[in-house]
Motif scaffolding. Structure first.
Motif, mmCIF file in Angstrom:
data_model
loop_
_atom_site.group_PDB
_atom_site.id
_atom_site.type_symbol
_atom_site.label_atom_id
_atom_site.label_comp_id
_atom_site.label_asym_id
_atom_site.label_seq_id
_atom_site.Cartn_x
_atom_site.Cartn_y
_atom_site.Cartn_z
ATOM 1 N N ILE A 189 0.834 -1.207 0.000
ATOM 2 C CA ILE A 189 0.000 0.000 0.000
ATOM 3 C C ILE A 189 0.864 1.252 0.000
ATOM 4 C CG2 ILE A 189 -1.624 1.345 1.407
ATOM 5 C CD1 ILE A 189 -2.891 -1.324 2.254
ATOM 6 N N VAL A 190 1.921 1.260 0.807
ATOM 7 C CA VAL A 190 2.813 2.420 0.868
ATOM 8 C C VAL A 190 3.530 2.621 -0.462
ATOM 9 C CG1 VAL A 190 4.879 3.368 1.979
ATOM 10 C CG2 VAL A 190 3.111 2.256 3.361
ATOM 11 N N ILE A 191 3.992 1.534 -1.082
ATOM 12 C CA ILE A 191 4.672 1.634 -2.379
ATOM 13 C C ILE A 191 3.707 2.180 -3.437
ATOM 14 C CG2 ILE A 191 5.620 0.237 -4.271
ATOM 15 C CD1 ILE A 191 7.000 -1.466 -2.117
ATOM 16 N N ILE A 192 2.465 1.725 -3.427
ATOM 17 C CA ILE A 192 1.458 2.236 -4.365
ATOM 18 C C ILE A 192 1.205 3.715 -4.111
ATOM 19 C CG2 ILE A 192 -0.986 2.077 -5.033
ATOM 20 C CD1 ILE A 192 -0.694 -0.965 -4.274
ATOM 21 N N PHE A 193 1.121 4.096 -2.854
ATOM 22 C CA PHE A 193 0.909 5.507 -2.496
ATOM 23 C C PHE A 193 2.016 6.379 -3.077
ATOM 24 C CE2 PHE A 193 1.784 9.165 0.132
ATOM 25 C CZ PHE A 193 0.534 9.740 0.323
ATOM 26 N N ILE A 194 3.259 5.973 -2.888
ATOM 27 C CA ILE A 194 4.391 6.749 -3.396
ATOM 28 C C ILE A 194 4.336 6.846 -4.923
ATOM 29 C CG2 ILE A 194 6.910 6.840 -3.578
ATOM 30 C CD1 ILE A 194 7.032 5.404 -0.858
ATOM 31 N N ALA A 195 4.004 5.723 -5.575
ATOM 32 C CA ALA A 195 3.975 5.696 -7.042
ATOM 33 C C ALA A 195 2.886 6.598 -7.610
ATOM 34 C CB ALA A 195 3.771 4.261 -7.526
ATOM 35 N N ALA A 196 1.756 6.713 -6.901
ATOM 36 C CA ALA A 196 0.617 7.484 -7.421
ATOM 37 C C ALA A 196 0.636 8.942 -6.982
ATOM 38 C CB ALA A 196 -0.690 6.825 -6.967
ATOM 39 N N PHE A 197 1.280 9.244 -5.873
ATOM 40 C CA PHE A 197 1.165 10.573 -5.271
ATOM 41 C C PHE A 197 1.753 11.673 -6.146
ATOM 42 C CE2 PHE A 197 2.904 13.952 -2.559
ATOM 43 C CZ PHE A 197 1.743 14.364 -1.905
ATOM 44 N N PHE A 198 2.976 11.497 -6.595
ATOM 45 C CA PHE A 198 3.669 12.591 -7.280
ATOM 46 C C PHE A 198 3.059 12.961 -8.636
ATOM 47 C CE2 PHE A 198 6.998 11.091 -4.312
ATOM 48 C CZ PHE A 198 7.222 12.289 -3.638
ATOM 49 N N PRO A 199 2.654 11.998 -9.496
ATOM 50 C CA PRO A 199 2.026 12.408 -10.759
ATOM 51 C C PRO A 199 0.761 13.233 -10.552
ATOM 52 C CG PRO A 199 2.664 10.102 -10.859
ATOM 53 C CD PRO A 199 2.861 10.539 -9.443
ATOM 54 N N VAL A 200 -0.050 12.856 -9.562
ATOM 55 C CA VAL A 200 -1.298 13.595 -9.311
ATOM 56 C C VAL A 200 -1.001 14.960 -8.707
ATOM 57 C CG1 VAL A 200 -3.524 13.569 -8.122
ATOM 58 C CG2 VAL A 200 -2.571 11.440 -9.018
ATOM 59 N N LEU A 201 -0.039 15.013 -7.796
ATOM 60 C CA LEU A 201 0.313 16.291 -7.176
ATOM 61 C C LEU A 201 0.802 17.288 -8.224
ATOM 62 C CD1 LEU A 201 0.864 18.041 -4.630
ATOM 63 C CD2 LEU A 201 3.163 17.040 -4.602
ATOM 64 N N LEU A 202 1.732 16.864 -9.066
ATOM 65 C CA LEU A 202 2.307 17.777 -10.057
ATOM 66 C C LEU A 202 1.274 18.225 -11.085
ATOM 67 C CD1 LEU A 202 5.758 16.039 -10.608
ATOM 68 C CD2 LEU A 202 5.336 18.189 -9.426
ATOM 69 N N SER A 203 0.419 17.316 -11.525
ATOM 70 C CA SER A 203 -0.608 17.698 -12.500
ATOM 71 C C SER A 203 -1.625 18.638 -11.866
ATOM 72 C CB SER A 203 -1.313 16.459 -13.053
ATOM 73 O OG SER A 203 -2.018 15.772 -12.041
ATOM 74 N N THR A 204 -1.936 18.447 -10.583
ATOM 75 C CA THR A 204 -2.903 19.327 -9.906
ATOM 76 C C THR A 204 -2.342 20.720 -9.723
ATOM 77 O OG1 THR A 204 -3.826 17.412 -8.727
ATOM 78 C CG2 THR A 204 -4.361 19.593 -7.866
ATOM 79 N N VAL A 205 -1.116 20.822 -9.254
ATOM 80 C CA VAL A 205 -0.490 22.135 -9.077
ATOM 81 C C VAL A 205 -0.418 22.873 -10.405
ATOM 82 C CG1 VAL A 205 1.643 23.336 -8.456
ATOM 83 C CG2 VAL A 205 0.826 21.449 -7.039
ATOM 84 N N SER A 206 0.019 22.189 -11.450
ATOM 85 C CA SER A 206 0.122 22.806 -12.771
ATOM 86 C C SER A 206 -1.251 23.247 -13.271
ATOM 87 C CB SER A 206 0.751 21.814 -13.753
ATOM 88 O OG SER A 206 0.848 22.367 -15.038
ATOM 89 N N ALA A 207 -2.271 22.425 -13.046
ATOM 90 C CA ALA A 207 -3.620 22.762 -13.508
ATOM 91 C C ALA A 207 -4.169 23.992 -12.782
ATOM 92 C CB ALA A 207 -4.548 21.573 -13.292
ATOM 93 N N VAL A 208 -3.950 24.054 -11.480
ATOM 94 C CA VAL A 208 -4.452 25.193 -10.697
ATOM 95 C C VAL A 208 -3.778 26.485 -11.143
ATOM 96 C CG1 VAL A 208 -4.556 26.203 -8.381
ATOM 97 C CG2 VAL A 208 -5.094 23.786 -8.716
ATOM 98 N N LYS A 209 -2.493 26.421 -11.410
ATOM 99 C CA LYS A 209 -1.764 27.620 -11.836
ATOM 100 C C LYS A 209 -2.225 28.128 -13.199
ATOM 101 C CE LYS A 209 2.738 27.433 -11.067
ATOM 102 N NZ LYS A 209 4.097 26.862 -10.996
ATOM 103 N N LYS A 210 -2.831 27.234 -14.018
ATOM 104 C CA LYS A 210 -3.263 27.612 -15.357
ATOM 105 C C LYS A 210 -4.751 27.972 -15.438
ATOM 106 C CE LYS A 210 0.302 24.913 -17.712
ATOM 107 N NZ LYS A 210 0.593 23.782 -18.631
#
Length: 253
Positions: free
Chosen positions: A124-145
């Motif tokens: 579960i922790v490995i899955i969390f790490i694998a999924a967290f960063f792509p969603v975080l970066l896309s969300t931050v970029s989307a909000v800024k635009k």
């Protein structure tokens, strides 16, 4: 030709894959014990379906996957919505994220096993790490635009910060966030199997390791097929989810 036209693209794709698979065995002259043919893999697949072991491992793997993935998605979207509105804070955190993001989740596995033991939590922790960063970066970029006109309208209507996030920023950002969800899903599903090979005694990854140790390569290939098919179904599922959200927010084309 008439039969081919009646077949769906997915069916045609699978038939083509089976033909290439069988042709590779015939042309390469590989022994069936080293490179199992489709028929032998099908027999192994039917065997683990009939004894019920396959569905038990699938159930455990899907539980681990959805637990880690959903926690990562919720945490990453909430944090991304906040950080996207705080550019000064993001400038400080962005280098840290960019240093951590390229590190494979499996690289953390020695610490994860030491901290969380064996069982469900390491995967579960490995899955969390694998999924967290792509969603975080896309969300931050989307909000800024997000179009500043929308934000001015929200200000004119004296919307609260929460209302602006819920009614303006999140719907406007969702198309880009959805890209992050797709990338995160593929990455998380790949590392689920890797995580179950490291610190688990059940699941599809463990089933592959167990079959490999017993030199049952037909069973290994059968598990690989199951993992691929489930990955396809998960990808289709997130496409349907994206379409459903777009219909609710009026973004369907």
């Amino acid at each position: 030709m008439a039969i081919v036209k009646k077949l769906s693209p997915i069916t045609l794709g699978f038939l083509l894959l089976l033909l290439i698979w069988q042709a590779a065995i015939m042309i390469g002259g590989h022994q069936s014990a080293l490179f199992p043919p489709p028929l032998k893999v099908g027999e192994a697949l039917l065997a683990i379906i009939s004894d019920g072991s396959l569905f038990a491992h699938i159930q455990i793997s899907l539980f681990r996957f959805f637990t880690g993935y959903l926690i990562a998605v919720v945490a990453a979207i909430l944090l991304g919505l906040i950080l996207g509105r705080l550019p000064a804070v993001w400038k400080v955190l962005d280098p840290v994220v960019q240093v951590l993001r390229p590190v494979s989740p499996i690289a953390w596995s020695p610490f994860i096993v030491l901290w969380f033991g064996i069982g469900n939590m390491p995967a579960i922790v490995i899955i969390f790490i694998a999924a967290f960063f792509p969603v975080l970066l896309s969300t931050v970029s989307a909000v800024k635009k997000v179009d500043k006109t929308y934000l001015r309208i929200a200000s004119n209507f004296e919307m609260s910060t929460f209302e602006t996030m819920r009614k303006i920023i999140l719907p406007a950002s969702f198309p880009m966030i959805a890209n992050g969800l797709h990338m995160a899903l593929g990455s998380a599903w790949i590392f689920l199997v890797a995580g179950e090979m490291v610190g688990a005694q059940s699941g599809l990854g463990f089933l592959i390791v167990d079959a490999r140790n017993s030199l049952s390569l037909d069973l290994v290939m059968a598990c690989i097929v199951v993992i691929g098919v489930l990955g396809l179904l998960l990808d289709k599922g997130i496409h349907y989810f994206e379409s459903w959200v777009n219909r609710i927010w009026g973004g369907a084309k």
